[in-house]
Every structure is written in C-alpha cells, then in structure tokens.
Design a protein around this motif. Structure first.
Motif, mmCIF file in Angstrom:
data_model
loop_
_atom_site.group_PDB
_atom_site.id
_atom_site.type_symbol
_atom_site.label_atom_id
_atom_site.label_comp_id
_atom_site.label_asym_id
_atom_site.label_seq_id
_atom_site.Cartn_x
_atom_site.Cartn_y
_atom_site.Cartn_z
ATOM 1 N N TRP A 1 51.308 37.901 -18.264
ATOM 2 C CA TRP A 1 51.184 38.233 -16.845
ATOM 3 C C TRP A 1 52.424 37.786 -16.075
ATOM 4 C CZ3 TRP A 1 46.067 36.894 -13.777
ATOM 5 C CH2 TRP A 1 46.149 37.428 -12.480
ATOM 6 N N GLY B 1 57.218 40.912 -15.396
ATOM 7 C CA GLY B 1 57.684 41.647 -14.220
ATOM 8 C C GLY B 1 56.513 42.134 -13.394
ATOM 9 N N ALA B 2 56.810 42.622 -12.172
ATOM 10 C CA ALA B 2 55.743 43.049 -11.260
ATOM 11 C C ALA B 2 56.329 43.960 -10.202
ATOM 12 C CB ALA B 2 55.089 41.835 -10.605
ATOM 13 N N ASP C 1 58.224 46.612 -8.309
ATOM 14 C CA ASP C 1 59.462 47.314 -8.638
ATOM 15 C C ASP C 1 60.440 46.438 -9.415
ATOM 16 O OD1 ASP C 1 59.517 45.665 -6.439
ATOM 17 O OD2 ASP C 1 61.090 46.776 -5.409
ATOM 18 N N GLY D 1 61.606 44.441 -12.795
ATOM 19 C CA GLY D 1 61.449 44.228 -14.228
ATOM 20 C C GLY D 1 61.370 42.733 -14.514
ATOM 21 N N LYS E 1 53.248 40.480 -5.283
ATOM 22 C CA LYS E 1 53.587 41.458 -6.328
ATOM 23 C C LYS E 1 52.934 41.065 -7.648
ATOM 24 C CE LYS E 1 58.299 42.800 -5.100
ATOM 25 N NZ LYS E 1 58.162 44.081 -4.410
ATOM 26 N N GLU F 1 50.333 43.762 -8.503
ATOM 27 C CA GLU F 1 51.038 44.801 -9.275
ATOM 28 C C GLU F 1 51.743 44.247 -10.507
ATOM 29 O OE1 GLU F 1 53.640 47.220 -6.521
ATOM 30 O OE2 GLU F 1 53.251 45.475 -5.230
ATOM 31 N N ALA G 1 53.182 44.070 -14.159
ATOM 32 C CA ALA G 1 53.518 45.184 -15.061
ATOM 33 C C ALA G 1 52.729 45.108 -16.366
ATOM 34 C CB ALA G 1 55.021 45.156 -15.355
ATOM 35 N N ARG H 1 53.613 44.596 -19.321
ATOM 36 C CA ARG H 1 54.309 45.483 -20.263
ATOM 37 C C ARG H 1 53.869 45.239 -21.700
ATOM 38 N NH1 ARG H 1 60.454 46.018 -18.876
ATOM 39 N NH2 ARG H 1 60.540 45.532 -21.095
ATOM 40 N N ARG I 1 47.259 45.955 -24.741
ATOM 41 C CA ARG I 1 47.629 45.959 -23.328
ATOM 42 C C ARG I 1 46.437 46.332 -22.445
ATOM 43 N NH1 ARG I 1 49.273 49.486 -19.219
ATOM 44 N NH2 ARG I 1 50.357 48.271 -17.631
#
Lengths: 470, 470
Positions: free
Chosen positions: A95, A99-100, A102, A104, A148, A152, A154, A156, A210
């Motif tokens: 987590w 990144g989050a 916009d 990376g 963020k 939000e 990412a 990944r 994921r």
C-alpha cells in the motif's frame, strides 16, 4: 516544584483525611489505599471533524515544530480470509510503497522525502495505523499525500509481488528465530479455531493477488471504524478544517471488522517444537480477563509480582537471579476488549529446560497463597508510576483514545488506571491469582532440542510436536 | 501556529533576501542553500554543581511529574584489559544488582521498586551511564540510593559469578544470530589491533574476578571524566544543591580513559563466516571521518542518499525495491570524536549473495559521479527534519551535551548540525563520496553458507575464514 494539580490535591486531602480518621496509626498495608502519584496535566481534547463526521482527538504541544497525525482503523491480520492469511501484512508493505493518485512509487517517495516527511502504513493484529509526521509548514503538502494514499493507492501488481516475497522471507526468518517461533506456536495453540490463532504460511501468502488487496482496501476505507489523532505544533481549529476537508466524509461505523469474540480455552497442551539449539524457549499462556473485567487491575498486580516487575519479580528473582538458570524470564498480561492473554516465558540452556518448567509452574501456582501485602503495595505503586511514564509522549495518550474508541471501550481508561490499581487489595490479588494463574491450564510451548517422549511433558497435557517452518 | 523563533526568522529573511537578489529566478538546486526548518526553542542549561565541581546540564520540563537523572562517565568496553575483555559487560550487570551500602541485593531492589523508581547502570563501548527516574516527591530517596550505588556498591562475588554466566550466555547467543555475528566480526576485522576491535570470549570472561570489578569501579569513580544531566519536573537550584551535596566532590578530569586514537585502516579483507543458513548477511565497512572533519556533513548526506534515507535511498531502491533481492539493506555512518565508521549491509538469500555484493559495490562506487543535485537537496532537507525529531525528548539534548563534554567536542554540535548539513553542496557531497565511499577499501564480512574458495571473493581482498562461536 510546580503546585500539585487539583486532582492530586483532592487525592492527597482524601488520603490525609483517611489517615486522620485512623487516629494516626501507621497505615495497614493490607487495607491502605496507597496515595497514587499525581497524573500529569496533559489533557487529550476530542471532538468531531464535522457534525456527524469522524471523531478526532488531539494534544496541542508547541515545544517542537512537528505535527504527528494518526489515522486509525479497525481491521488487520485477524480479519484475513483464512486461505489468504498474510493479506494484511502484504497490504502493509504494498500500500505505502506502490504510489498513489498521479504519483508513481518513486515520485510518491520523493514528494515525501523531499520535505523530510514520514508517512507509514501498518496493519497490525486488529487495527491499522497510518501515520504522518510533518513540519508545520508542510502540513498541507503532507495531508495531500496522505489523502492520495488513502483514497487512491495504486496497489501496483509488481509491488504486490515484491511485498509477497518480503512477507514470505519474513516468515522463513521467523521460523529460524526461536522466540518468534515460540510465540507464534503459542498463538496457534492457544487460539485454535479462532481468528487470532491463524498464522500465515508461504502457501497462503502465495495465493494473494492484487485483487485481494484492492478488495481489502475498499473494505478498510468504506466500512471500517475510523478515527484520527493529532499531536504537536498546530492550531486545532485550523487543523480540524483541513482534516474535515479531506477526511470528513469518512463513512460511519461499519460492521466489516467486528470485535473478536472470546476464544474457548483449549485443553491443556504441551507443544514441542524441535530445534537443534543449545537454548530452549519455554512459554506458558492461557486466556485471561478482558480490560473491563473486575479482575483486570488485580491481575495487573499479580503479573507484576510474578514476572513483569523487574528484579524483585518472583520468576526473575527465583529463576534468573538466585539460580542463574534463565538468560531471560518474565510474565505477561495483555487485556484486549473481550478477552485477554496471560502467560510467562523463560529462555534457558536445554539441560535446564525441565527445571525451569518446574520452577515456573511452582511460582505460578504459589502466587495465590504466597503473594504478600508488601508485594501488592510495591506493585501498585510501581504500576502507577510506570503509567505516568506514558504521559511523557502525548502521542501515547492520543493513541490510547483511538484504540479505546475502536475497541468500544470507555475513552478515559487511561485516567482511570491509577485509581483501579491503587484499589487492589491483597484479597483481590489472591482471588485473581487463584482464578487465572493456574499452570495446569492453557498451553505450554517448548522450542528446543527436547525429547517429546519425555514423560514429564505428558503429565502436563496432551503433547503435540510441531515441525517449524510450515 | 506559534510565531517563528528569532533564529528561524533570521534564516527566513536571509533566504528571502538571497532569492530577491537573484531577481526572482527559481533557486538553482545545485547552489541554493535550502531553508532549514526552525529548531525548537528548547534550551539546555549548563553549569557546575559547585565552583570547580562537576559540570551538569538540565532541561526543566514540568509537563510530566517525573525527574530523569543521567550520570555519564568516560569508560567502557574499549578500556577492558585485553585478557579480561568483557569486564565492562560483567560490571554493568553485577554493579546494579549486587546491593550497595547497608542494603543487600533484594533490599536495594525493593527500596527502588517500592517507590516505582528506575535505576540502571550501563557501561557501553566508551562511556558509562547511570540513570535514575523518580517521581519528584521521591527525589531524595532516589538520590540516596544513587549515591549508595555509586560510592558503596557491594559487587558481591556471587553476583559477579552470576553476571559472568549471563555474559557468557549472551556471547553464545550472539554467535547464533547472523547479524550480530556479522557486525561483531566486522568490528574485529576493521579494528584489528585497536581497542575497538576487541571482542570478549568465554575464555576472557571466565578469567574475570571480583577484584577486577572492584578495581574497575575504583577507576571509574576516581579517575574518569564525569558529568551529570537532569530532565523533568524540578526546580534547578534545589536540585543543584542536592546533587552537589552528594556528587559535588567528583574528582576532576582523569587520564585513565583517554579518547581512542584513530585506527589504521586494514588491508582490503573479505571475512567469510560459514553458517548453514538460507540467508547470507553482507556487511561492508571502513574507517571514516570524525565528527569535526570538514567531510562530516557531506558524508551524512552521501550516507543518506546511499542507504540511510528510506525508500528513495539508492541501495534500498535498487536492491530491495526494484530487484527484490534483499530482505533488508542500507548504509551507516557513525562519527566518533577522532574517527568514524561507515559502511553498508544487506541480507539476502544465499544464492543471491554474489549479486548483492556486486550491486552494493556498484552503488557505493557510483555515488561520487552519480549523486544528483536533487538527491543532495532531498537529503539535506530530510536530515535536518530528522534532527528536529531529537528535540521531541529533551533528554536527547541533555545526553548529547554529556557525550560532547566527555568526548572533548564543542557542546553545541546539536545546534550547529542543521547549518552544517544545509551548507553541503553537490560538489562537497561528490568530494566526500570520492574520498570515503570506495568499496575496494575496508573489510567485507559475509555470514552464510558460502564457498570461501569462490574466486570472486579473492578479487575483493585477502580472504579469511572465521569460525563462529570462538
């Protein structure tokens, strides 16, 4: 010396009055209410970010130009789906580092470190903590990054794979470390069939994908019980506005991460974990009273006298100091919302393992009859003093509030503690010891080069042999 | 938000002026002096207990009703006679737990714990610390016990034997723990022939007798350099009087524990410590610049960029995050009074050990040419922010003062640090990296299941095989 607080004054006056009523006889330690040290005058403020919005707690402290923010959420390892045990640990790593929004992963890290900020995510046993530390002038930037990360992330896939490898590696290392291994097997044996007893394996971690992290994140930010805390160099109303703008729309109490129900205590069991080592780790544990139990404070005292209270604690004095048998020895008691865990441990040469087990059993068993008024008095005094230490970092007070809120406990348990402990009588301590300190109950775990067929283990309970690393 | 301190204002004005002079162009990160965060307004006071008496430093802090006292003395492990290596460790345990004055071991413990006091003795590498924590109302009682412990320790033979057994046990455990073992062998190889490289063994510990502790105690309280510190809820003049009455007659600076001279850097060496483990511990270390070196701050920045700065540090990003090769990786730099130690470490699966060594070498070697202006700027900012964290506990500031005094360093190094770091330029960082970050120098230590005959080790230096546990 500063004047005593009103509270301390009131207490002192109370004590003096009692003493006066007793006709100036010396206080009888078996019945005396020991005057507790005055509590520091640090008050935690509390409120809601918005009407009907999330709760937050704060301590203003302008000594150091730093702001520490805590975002606490119910959720954590015990809520992992059994077949995906380890999910919360993987999420803790993936987590924060993925990144989050916009940004990376590297951009996110740089945005933080460029301003010397610290932002961490830790999903623990039953609660998650996101913490942010910033200089006051970086508050807005920090809150933007926190938002963020919260809304939000990412998550990944490559970071999930990396996190899985890290967790798998940690599990292998845990199995190599006798004490970690011992406490892990203790949890597994004591909480069998209960979420707290679930232990991740390489297999369960291997299954995590994921999608599982995405689903966990969605539950954490949309159904859990949240609260915020702040300590440091800020103006509360300005901070409240900023927090409300970003986190005010937190959902209300959810039911996704309910408090755990009390586990059933297992039949007496001796778990042998064979390890070719010169040292043996011995752990005893059983289910104990919850935080709100009438036995809580008395058991705190018993635990202190048995093995938590330093050099004069019975296990330490008898096994470590007098006989030199154990490199490390002690006891523990952790009171959770609906149940507790208590126990004792020792670390000794393998040839002394049997003696240490016998001595531990004797000391545990003898506490109910053997505990003295002087020990109870010393323990009361010492526990209250140690409690004062927690006030040395106001963040402890804020975190206590957050924990109590998420645990559904009264918020002021911290303030109550000194009076609870000061009221423990010798009789109450004996009763608590009789009820809870019974070495014939619960589980014993022995990690070392031991013979599972040794008849002395069989006399203590059903013997199980657990092979480490699985 | 509280008004910025004068100091911070002055800095901010300076920066604004610089920016104005530059005609509002954006600051060039290669030359800009980054505005450091304002330092907290906590001031350490200093003085002498009596005219010509011992020095003491204090911070008054009435937030929490506790007093923490620190008695620091030059002396410690590096001054152990070589044939009695381990003496300071044994003394740390036996001194505190053996009773003092008219109090036997248990009476002494009870007198402390009865009032919830905490009193500890720790003789470290080159300094000893005796610390006392008391409630304000117990100050006199605590000081009496501290004085007894200091001037009249019993150092009972049975406690010395017990302490020797504890230290021997700890040595055996250290040998079982790959990272402790790695750093121990690193010290031994890097500081060969130097007091800092001496490592106790069961044999040297076995030779220690009560007389050796008595002699050490006599040297510590009669020849060493002493100073006192206090933090917390007291009135300074009243505390000074009490301390002067008990500790004012401390002897002046002695010569018994002189500062260590800088060690000669050894020839490049690869130490292999064979251990049948799935993980390999890799450590690189060399002698580095002292605290007052012109390279100190620049090397702090380099160390941060290389491996101490969190997720964006080069070793962490390259080896841990991007390639997932290491469970743990980083770098370190410790600046002592006359020399320093710097290095890097990684923990990896044995089959990746060679790759991790190669990557570490490449990252260390490439820093001088590869470090960027943005990295230097981030490191400066981050280091200064982390420095502010130290102010969160005023005891850190008092201990810094005590350390600087005993080390013969300027007392205000803590206050200087932000400016020193903020002044580091890209060129200074590159120069420091060129001078100090050379993986072809110093020692490499590898703990794991490795083939000492592997030719790649031989290309890095003279290969030595060390058998653990001796």
């Amino acid at each position: 010396m500063r004047p005593a607080s009103l509270r301390a004054l009131a207490l002192a006056v109370g004590i003096l009055t009692l003493a006066a009523c007793a006709g100036r006889r010396p206080l009888d330690p078996r019945t005396a209410v020991y005057p507790p040290p005055r509590l520091p005058e640090i008050e935690v403020q509390g409120g809601r970010l918005d009407p009907g919005g999330a709760e937050w707690f704060w301590v203003e402290d302008h000594d150091v130009p730093l702001i520490r923010l805590y975002l606490a959420v119910r959720g954590g390892e015990v809520y992992d789906p059994p077949e995906l045990a380890g999910l919360a640990r993987v999420a803790s790593l993936a987590w924060r580092t993925g990144g989050a929004g916009d940004l990376g992963p590297e951009e996110f890290d740089r945005a933080l470190e460029n301003r010397g900020m610290d932002l961490s995510v830790h999903l623990g046993r039953d609660k998650g903590w996101i913490t942010l530390t910033v200089l006051p002038e970086d508050l807005d930037r920090g809150l933007d990054l926190l938002a963020k990360l919260l809304w939000e992330p990412a998550l990944r896939a490559d970071r999930v794979d990396w996190a899985k490898a890290q967790v798998a590696e940690a599990l292998r290392r845990e199995a190599d470390e006798p004490q970690s291994l011992g406490f892990r097997e203790m949890r597994r044996a004591l909480f069998r069939g209960h979420p707290r007893g679930r232990v991740p394996t390489e297999e369960t971690v291997g299954r995590i994908g994921r999608d599982d992290l995405v689903a966990l994140h969605r539950r954490l930010v949309s159904e859990g019980t949240w609260a915020l805390g702040a300590v440091g160099d800020f103006e509360p109303e300005a901070l409240r506005e900023r927090l409300a703008a970003r986190f005010g729309r937190l959902p209300g109490r959810g039911g996704a991460f309910p408090l755990l129900t009390p586990p059933a205590e297992p039949q007496p069991t001796v778990v042998i974990v064979p390890k070719a080592l010169p040292q043996t780790t011995v752990i005893w544990a059983r289910i104990g009273p919850e935080r709100l139990s009438e036995d809580f404070a008395a058991l705190e005292v018993c635990d202190h006298v048995l093995g938590s209270g330093g050099f004069t604690a019975r296990l330490v004095r008898e096994i470590r100091s007098n006989r030199g048998l154990a490199y490390s020895v002690g006891s523990f008691y952790q009171a959770l919302p609906r149940f507790g865990v208590l126990g004792a441990y020792g670390l000794t040469k393998t040839e002394s393992a049997g003696d240490v087990v016998d001595l531990m059993r004797a000391e545990i068993r003898n506490l109910a009859d053997g505990i003295t008024a002087a020990e109870v008095e010393e323990a009361r005094r010492s526990l209250v003093t140690r409690h004062v230490f927690r006030y040395d970092d106001p963040a402890n007070l804020v975190r206590d509030r957050l924990e109590n809120l998420l645990d559904g406990l009264p918020l002021d348990l911290g303030e109550r503690y000194p009076d609870e402990v000061a009221a423990v009588t010798l009789e109450a301590a004996r009763r608590a010891a009789r009820r809870h300190l019974d070495p014939a109950r619960g589980v014993w775990v022995l990690v070392g080069d031991l013979d599972p067929a040794d008849p002395r283990w069989g006399r203590m309970g059903a013997v199980e042999v657990v092979t480490p690393g699985e």
